[in-house]
Enzyme design. Structure first.
Site, PDB file in Angstrom:
ATOM      1  N   ASP A 102       0.829  -1.202   0.000  1.00  0.00           N
ATOM      2  CA  ASP A 102       0.000   0.000   0.000  1.00  0.00           C
ATOM      3  C   ASP A 102       0.869   1.261   0.000  1.00  0.00           C
ATOM      4  OD1 ASP A 102      -2.189  -1.636   0.353  1.00  0.00           O
ATOM      5  OD2 ASP A 102      -2.196  -1.385   2.535  1.00  0.00           O
TER       6      ASP A 102
HETATM    7  N1  URA Z   1      -1.300  -5.883   3.903  1.00  0.00           N
HETATM    8  C1  URA Z   1      -1.710  -4.610   3.942  1.00  0.00           C
HETATM    9  O1  URA Z   1      -2.717  -4.300   4.575  1.00  0.00           O
HETATM   10  N2  URA Z   1      -0.999  -3.683   3.279  1.00  0.00           N
HETATM   11  C2  URA Z   1       0.103  -3.972   2.570  1.00  0.00           C
HETATM   12  O2  URA Z   1       0.714  -3.085   1.978  1.00  0.00           O
HETATM   13  C3  URA Z   1       0.528  -5.306   2.543  1.00  0.00           C
HETATM   14  C4  URA Z   1      -0.199  -6.243   3.217  1.00  0.00           C
END
Ligand code: URA
Length: 243
Positions: A102
């Protein structure tokens, strides 16, 4: 479009100068047609043969990036936000991320131009472990964390069992640091898992991808994977263990 001699040189079959010589000597074909003109440009899909042998277009390259927070896991962004390839400049190969983190998540992100390798690592049935460290609002007890270890219902179905470990907690500030290892890769999965038990993630970092760690890197830095690491990742994905 790239110059033919550059593409040949990049494929590793000859130096730039030798590639020019081969073109002049009529040893090079593009899509089955002999080409002797040095300025000829080719696209990524043109088929190039040198002395009757088709070349591999690009060297396969493999990098481990310590992705900072506030960066998109993409190669370009129409809103002009920072993207992960901004941190790997000066690389000729067209690399892209293996999966994604993310925008607000930091940590290990592999980057490559080897599509087959990327697919292998991302395929859910290959179950590569990924370890995250999350800062949570609140302090979940053992029983609550146990729900994540067993598997929890999210809107896109049950999660596979996770490994979960409380690393530290601060009663005064009402927060805790929890390590979680999962092998699935659903969208915002870790955040949604903690949300589902009532403890929202305030900060998230991926500390481990299979046996790889961020050791020796600062946020925004990258290193090449060694050929041995690439081989081990393949073995792990294909067989589920390192031998
Ligand atoms: N899980 C999440 O919530 N965000 C990420 O970036 C990777 C795994």
């Amino acid at each position: 479009m790239e110059r033919l001699q550059k593409v040949i040189a990049h494929s590793g079959v000859a130096s730039r100068r030798k590639a020019e010589q081969l073109i002049i000597e009529g040893k090079v074909k593009v899509n089955g047609e002999k080409v002797t003109e040095l300025g000829t440009k080719v696209t990524g899909t043109d088929k190039i043969e040198v002395a009757g042998v088709q070349i591999e277009r690009e060297n396969k390259v493999y990098y481990l990036l310590y992705k900072p927070r506030g960066v998109i896991s993409a190669v370009s962004d129409d809103k002009k936000r920072k993207v992960v390839t901004d941190f790997l400049q000066g690389i000729d190969e067209r690399i892209y991320p293996v999966g994604r983190l993310d925008y607000d998540t930091s940590g290990i992100l592999l980057m490559t131009n080897d599509g087959e390798f990327a697919n292998l690592l991302m395929h859910p049935s290959n179950e590569i472990d990924k370890t995250y460290v999350a800062r949570l609002k609140g302090i979940p007890n053992k029983g609550t964390l146990r729900q994540l270890e067993k598997g929890i219902k999210l809107e896109d179905g049950m999660t596979a069992p996770a490994k979960v470990k409380m690393l530290s907690s601060d009663k005064r500030q009402n927060k805790s640091i929890v390590e979680i290892t999962i092998h699935e890769g659903r969208n915002r999965q870790v955040r949604r898992m903690f949300e589902a038990i009532g403890y929202p993630v305030q900060k998230l970092k991926r500390e481990r991808f299979a046996f790889l760690t961020l050791h020796g890197l600062n946020a925004g830095e990258a290193r090449e994977l060694t050929p041995h690491e690439v081989k081990q990742l393949r073995t792990l994905a294909e067989t589920g263990s390192l031998r």
